[in-house]
Motif scaffolding. Structure first.
Motif, PDB file in Angstrom:
ATOM      1  N   ARG A  91     -21.297  46.280  36.346  1.00 24.27           N
ATOM      2  CA  ARG A  91     -21.362  46.142  34.975  1.00 24.27           C
ATOM      3  C   ARG A  91     -20.788  44.719  34.352  1.00 24.27           C
ATOM      4  O   ARG A  91     -21.654  44.424  33.272  1.00 24.27           O
ATOM      5  CB  ARG A  91     -20.671  47.257  34.373  1.00 24.27           C
ATOM      6  N   LEU A  92     -19.996  44.559  34.804  1.00 28.82           N
ATOM      7  CA  LEU A  92     -19.251  43.141  34.383  1.00 28.82           C
ATOM      8  C   LEU A  92     -19.827  41.745  34.812  1.00 28.82           C
ATOM      9  O   LEU A  92     -20.179  41.969  35.883  1.00 28.82           O
ATOM     10  CB  LEU A  92     -17.783  43.320  34.342  1.00 28.82           C
ATOM     11  N   PRO A  93     -20.135  40.777  33.934  1.00 34.24           N
ATOM     12  CA  PRO A  93     -20.115  39.569  34.379  1.00 34.24           C
ATOM     13  C   PRO A  93     -18.991  39.052  35.511  1.00 34.24           C
ATOM     14  O   PRO A  93     -17.759  39.456  35.231  1.00 34.24           O
ATOM     15  CB  PRO A  93     -20.222  38.800  33.321  1.00 34.24           C
ATOM     16  N   ALA A  94     -19.182  38.159  36.517  1.00 39.89           N
ATOM     17  CA  ALA A  94     -18.415  37.677  37.497  1.00 39.89           C
ATOM     18  C   ALA A  94     -17.135  36.995  36.626  1.00 39.89           C
ATOM     19  O   ALA A  94     -15.936  37.062  37.048  1.00 39.89           O
ATOM     20  CB  ALA A  94     -18.887  36.804  38.504  1.00 39.89           C
ATOM     21  N   SER A  95     -17.548  36.235  35.482  1.00 36.96           N
ATOM     22  CA  SER A  95     -16.585  35.521  34.757  1.00 36.96           C
ATOM     23  C   SER A  95     -15.698  36.438  34.232  1.00 36.96           C
ATOM     24  O   SER A  95     -14.303  36.024  34.067  1.00 36.96           O
ATOM     25  CB  SER A  95     -17.190  34.677  33.886  1.00 36.96           C
ATOM     26  N   LEU A  96     -16.038  37.451  33.567  1.00 41.46           N
ATOM     27  CA  LEU A  96     -14.996  38.487  32.841  1.00 41.46           C
ATOM     28  C   LEU A  96     -14.228  39.129  33.784  1.00 41.46           C
ATOM     29  O   LEU A  96     -13.153  39.269  33.535  1.00 41.46           O
ATOM     30  CB  LEU A  96     -15.989  39.327  31.923  1.00 41.46           C
ATOM     31  N   ALA A  97     -14.886  39.616  34.985  1.00 44.20           N
ATOM     32  CA  ALA A  97     -14.019  40.097  35.908  1.00 44.20           C
ATOM     33  C   ALA A  97     -12.699  39.297  36.344  1.00 44.20           C
ATOM     34  O   ALA A  97     -11.748  39.787  36.681  1.00 44.20           O
ATOM     35  CB  ALA A  97     -14.970  40.730  37.130  1.00 44.20           C
ATOM     36  N   ALA A  98     -13.198  38.111  36.673  1.00 41.68           N
ATOM     37  CA  ALA A  98     -12.274  37.232  37.180  1.00 41.68           C
ATOM     38  C   ALA A  98     -10.986  37.022  36.365  1.00 41.68           C
ATOM     39  O   ALA A  98      -9.863  36.790  36.493  1.00 41.68           O
ATOM     40  CB  ALA A  98     -12.945  35.922  37.531  1.00 41.68           C
ATOM     41  N   THR A  99     -11.423  37.053  34.948  1.00 41.24           N
ATOM     42  CA  THR A  99     -10.456  36.764  33.723  1.00 41.24           C
ATOM     43  C   THR A  99      -9.845  37.909  33.750  1.00 41.24           C
ATOM     44  O   THR A  99      -8.385  37.853  33.623  1.00 41.24           O
ATOM     45  CB  THR A  99     -11.112  36.257  32.538  1.00 41.24           C
ATOM     46  N   LEU A 100     -10.009  39.358  33.769  1.00 45.18           N
ATOM     47  CA  LEU A 100      -9.208  40.363  33.742  1.00 45.18           C
ATOM     48  C   LEU A 100      -8.471  40.447  34.782  1.00 45.18           C
ATOM     49  O   LEU A 100      -7.258  41.024  34.848  1.00 45.18           O
ATOM     50  CB  LEU A 100     -10.371  41.691  33.568  1.00 45.18           C
ATOM     51  N   ASN A 101      -8.775  40.140  35.991  1.00 48.59           N
ATOM     52  CA  ASN A 101      -8.079  40.129  37.266  1.00 48.59           C
ATOM     53  C   ASN A 101      -6.627  39.103  37.170  1.00 48.59           C
ATOM     54  O   ASN A 101      -5.688  39.512  37.720  1.00 48.59           O
ATOM     55  CB  ASN A 101      -8.712  39.925  38.400  1.00 48.59           C
ATOM     56  N   ALA A 102      -6.609  38.362  36.191  1.00 49.76           N
ATOM     57  CA  ALA A 102      -5.687  37.304  36.069  1.00 49.76           C
ATOM     58  C   ALA A 102      -4.221  38.335  35.173  1.00 49.76           C
ATOM     59  O   ALA A 102      -3.256  37.748  35.206  1.00 49.76           O
ATOM     60  CB  ALA A 102      -5.988  36.279  34.894  1.00 49.76           C
ATOM     61  N   ALA A 148     -19.693  52.562  26.520  1.00 46.71           N
ATOM     62  CA  ALA A 148     -18.545  53.236  27.486  1.00 46.71           C
ATOM     63  C   ALA A 148     -18.595  52.680  28.651  1.00 46.71           C
ATOM     64  O   ALA A 148     -17.711  52.489  29.416  1.00 46.71           O
ATOM     65  CB  ALA A 148     -19.212  54.600  27.444  1.00 46.71           C
ATOM     66  N   PRO A 149     -19.875  52.460  29.287  1.00 47.58           N
ATOM     67  CA  PRO A 149     -20.075  51.781  30.895  1.00 47.58           C
ATOM     68  C   PRO A 149     -19.183  50.621  31.025  1.00 47.58           C
ATOM     69  O   PRO A 149     -18.550  50.349  31.840  1.00 47.58           O
ATOM     70  CB  PRO A 149     -21.467  51.697  31.064  1.00 47.58           C
ATOM     71  N   LEU A 150     -19.373  49.856  29.798  1.00 47.56           N
ATOM     72  CA  LEU A 150     -18.386  48.711  29.901  1.00 47.56           C
ATOM     73  C   LEU A 150     -16.957  48.866  29.808  1.00 47.56           C
ATOM     74  O   LEU A 150     -16.308  48.213  30.796  1.00 47.56           O
ATOM     75  CB  LEU A 150     -19.048  47.647  28.685  1.00 47.56           C
ATOM     76  N   LEU A 151     -16.582  49.742  28.934  1.00 53.61           N
ATOM     77  CA  LEU A 151     -15.198  49.924  28.756  1.00 53.61           C
ATOM     78  C   LEU A 151     -14.603  50.694  30.044  1.00 53.61           C
ATOM     79  O   LEU A 151     -13.647  50.409  30.379  1.00 53.61           O
ATOM     80  CB  LEU A 151     -14.928  51.060  27.747  1.00 53.61           C
ATOM     81  N   LEU A 152     -15.584  51.403  30.844  1.00 54.68           N
ATOM     82  CA  LEU A 152     -14.875  51.930  32.204  1.00 54.68           C
ATOM     83  C   LEU A 152     -14.907  50.983  33.042  1.00 54.68           C
ATOM     84  O   LEU A 152     -13.856  50.916  34.098  1.00 54.68           O
ATOM     85  CB  LEU A 152     -16.225  53.062  32.646  1.00 54.68           C
ATOM     86  N   ALA A 156     -11.404  49.876  35.188  1.00 51.44           N
ATOM     87  CA  ALA A 156     -11.539  49.980  36.531  1.00 51.44           C
ATOM     88  C   ALA A 156     -10.952  48.414  36.846  1.00 51.44           C
ATOM     89  O   ALA A 156     -10.062  48.191  37.925  1.00 51.44           O
ATOM     90  CB  ALA A 156     -12.969  50.058  37.276  1.00 51.44           C
ATOM     91  N   SER A 157     -11.339  47.363  36.326  1.00 54.48           N
ATOM     92  CA  SER A 157     -10.641  45.986  36.596  1.00 54.48           C
ATOM     93  C   SER A 157      -9.320  45.985  36.402  1.00 54.48           C
ATOM     94  O   SER A 157      -8.577  45.369  37.349  1.00 54.48           O
ATOM     95  CB  SER A 157     -11.323  44.869  35.820  1.00 54.48           C
ATOM     96  N   LEU A 158      -8.744  46.577  35.301  1.00 59.27           N
ATOM     97  CA  LEU A 158      -7.284  46.501  35.110  1.00 59.27           C
ATOM     98  C   LEU A 158      -6.649  47.658  35.867  1.00 59.27           C
ATOM     99  O   LEU A 158      -5.416  47.087  36.324  1.00 59.27           O
ATOM    100  CB  LEU A 158      -7.129  47.085  33.571  1.00 59.27           C
ATOM    101  N   LEU A 159      -7.190  48.655  36.180  1.00 50.23           N
ATOM    102  CA  LEU A 159      -6.404  49.401  37.133  1.00 50.23           C
ATOM    103  C   LEU A 159      -6.542  48.783  38.790  1.00 50.23           C
ATOM    104  O   LEU A 159      -5.330  48.789  39.466  1.00 50.23           O
ATOM    105  CB  LEU A 159      -7.294  50.643  37.424  1.00 50.23           C
ATOM    106  N   ALA A 160      -7.277  47.823  38.940  1.00 52.23           N
ATOM    107  CA  ALA A 160      -7.273  47.030  40.248  1.00 52.23           C
ATOM    108  C   ALA A 160      -6.121  46.031  40.246  1.00 52.23           C
ATOM    109  O   ALA A 160      -5.207  45.731  41.188  1.00 52.23           O
ATOM    110  CB  ALA A 160      -8.418  46.095  40.434  1.00 52.23           C
ATOM    111  N   ALA A 161      -5.986  45.452  38.885  1.00 53.48           N
ATOM    112  CA  ALA A 161      -4.956  44.559  38.746  1.00 53.48           C
ATOM    113  C   ALA A 161      -3.405  45.253  38.867  1.00 53.48           C
ATOM    114  O   ALA A 161      -2.500  44.807  39.357  1.00 53.48           O
ATOM    115  CB  ALA A 161      -4.912  43.665  37.484  1.00 53.48           C
TER     116      ALA A 161
END
Length: 333
Positions: A91-102, A148-152, A156-161
């Motif tokens: 669901r997320l763009p790669a750029s947003l996923a990378a930033t959330l992982n920070a 809702a899918p974006l928020l999920l 998930a990205s924040l839970l991974a962090a």
């Protein structure tokens, strides 16, 4: 840091930033579980072969409790966060996923504070709130409609962090005397072992094409196996504190690769959110009176997990070492 090491650090940030791009390309055809199984198995096997070829110490499975420890670390720092990120990038763009992982260092700080191992000072508190604000800006003003899918996917990205933070604490406790490259190989192989029984229940949704297959190979070998080799080379030369400054390069490269290679929309709000998240990491991980490259706040302790797709554990007061196995032990007598 000399020019050669600076180039290595930049290359490492580029590789780990690119991993989000390769996940984004491959996950629609491979599915999260099959993609991460291939990534962990290939990366773990490559690291194992390198250790064997160089006659360095490899993961030991025979010591009491070692299998359980590797499986736990493989779950916290491999199987769970890798799969969560892959699922999020459906669901997320790669750029947003990378930033959330920070946000990984923020979670590591909170975990350490809850265990009484870290002080949650006013400066660090500001850093946490700034990080939360940066995430809110990224999600609320992202180019993807916040449904809702974006928020999920964001959750998930924040839970991974969070998993990376827990993995760093666990590694510091149970792997303080094991060479880091051996830990990395064991972690990847353990993650692959945990995911393998689940594959029949979540096979690839379609037959992977050439583009997604090459992305898996790039994700496993250059981004993960070669990335670890570069990281440990920097650790050996300059220590883990300097090596962990890659934390600031990974999301920047993730945003760059997403915009250049996947035509992801780069908005001013995303840059503001990225700047806020990185500033929060500086506040959380930097000790007073130090520069960014001198940060040692948790670089050798529970927070020693760079914001990257591969959780980097290094224990406090345990210097990097690469144990060479005598050649004579490999010869038949």
């Amino acid at each position: 840091m000399n020019l050669r090491s600076l180039v290595s650090l930049t290359a490492l940030g580029a590789l780990w930033g690119a991993s989000f791009l390769f996940i984004r390309v491959a996950v629609p055809q491979w599915g999260p579980l099959a993609l991460i199984e291939a990534r962990c198995l290939l990366a773990g096997a490559a690291l194992w072969l390198v250790l064997r070829a160089l006659h360095h110490e490899r993961p030991t499975w025979r010591q009491q409790g070692s299998v359980r420890h590797y499986l736990t670390l493989g779950a916290l720092s491999g199987a769970l966060p890798f799969t969560l990120i892959a699922a999020a990038e459906l669901r997320l763009p790669a750029s947003l996923a990378a930033t959330l992982n920070a946000t990984t260092p923020l979670f590591a700080l909170l975990i350490g504070a809850s265990r009484g191992q870290e002080r949650l000072t006013a400066r660090r508190g500001v850093g946490v709130f700034l990080g939360v604000g940066g995430v809110a800006v990224l999600v609320g003003l992202s180019p993807v409609r916040p449904d809702a899918p974006l928020l999920l996917a964001v959750a998930a990205s924040l839970l991974a962090a969070l998993c990376y933070g827990l993995g760093g604490v666990y590694a510091a406790r149970h792997f303080s005397t094991v060479p880091p490259t051996a830990v990395a190989a064991g972690q990847q192989l353990a993650a692959a072992a945990l995911l393998l029984p689940l594959l029949p229940f979540a096979p690839p949704p379609e037959l992977p094409g050439a583009r997604s297959t090459w992305s898996v190979l790039a994700l496993a070998l250059p981004c993960t196996a070669l990335g670890f080799a570069l990281f440990y080379r920097i650790v050996a030369a300059h220590g883990p504190a300097t090596a962990l400054t890659v934390t600031f390069l990974v999301p920047a490269f993730g945003v760059l690769w997403g915009a250049l290679l996947l035509d992801e929309l780069l908005t001013p709000s995303m840059l503001v959110g990225l700047a806020a998240v990185l500033a929060s990491v500086v506040l959380v991980t930097r000790r007073p009176g130090t520069t960014v490259t001198d940060m040692t706040s948790e670089a050798e302790g529970p927070s020693a997990v760079a914001s990257n797709p591969v959780a980097i554990p290094t224990a406090r007061d345990v210097p990097f070492r690469s144990t060479r196995i005598p050649r004579s032990t490999h010869r038949k007598r």
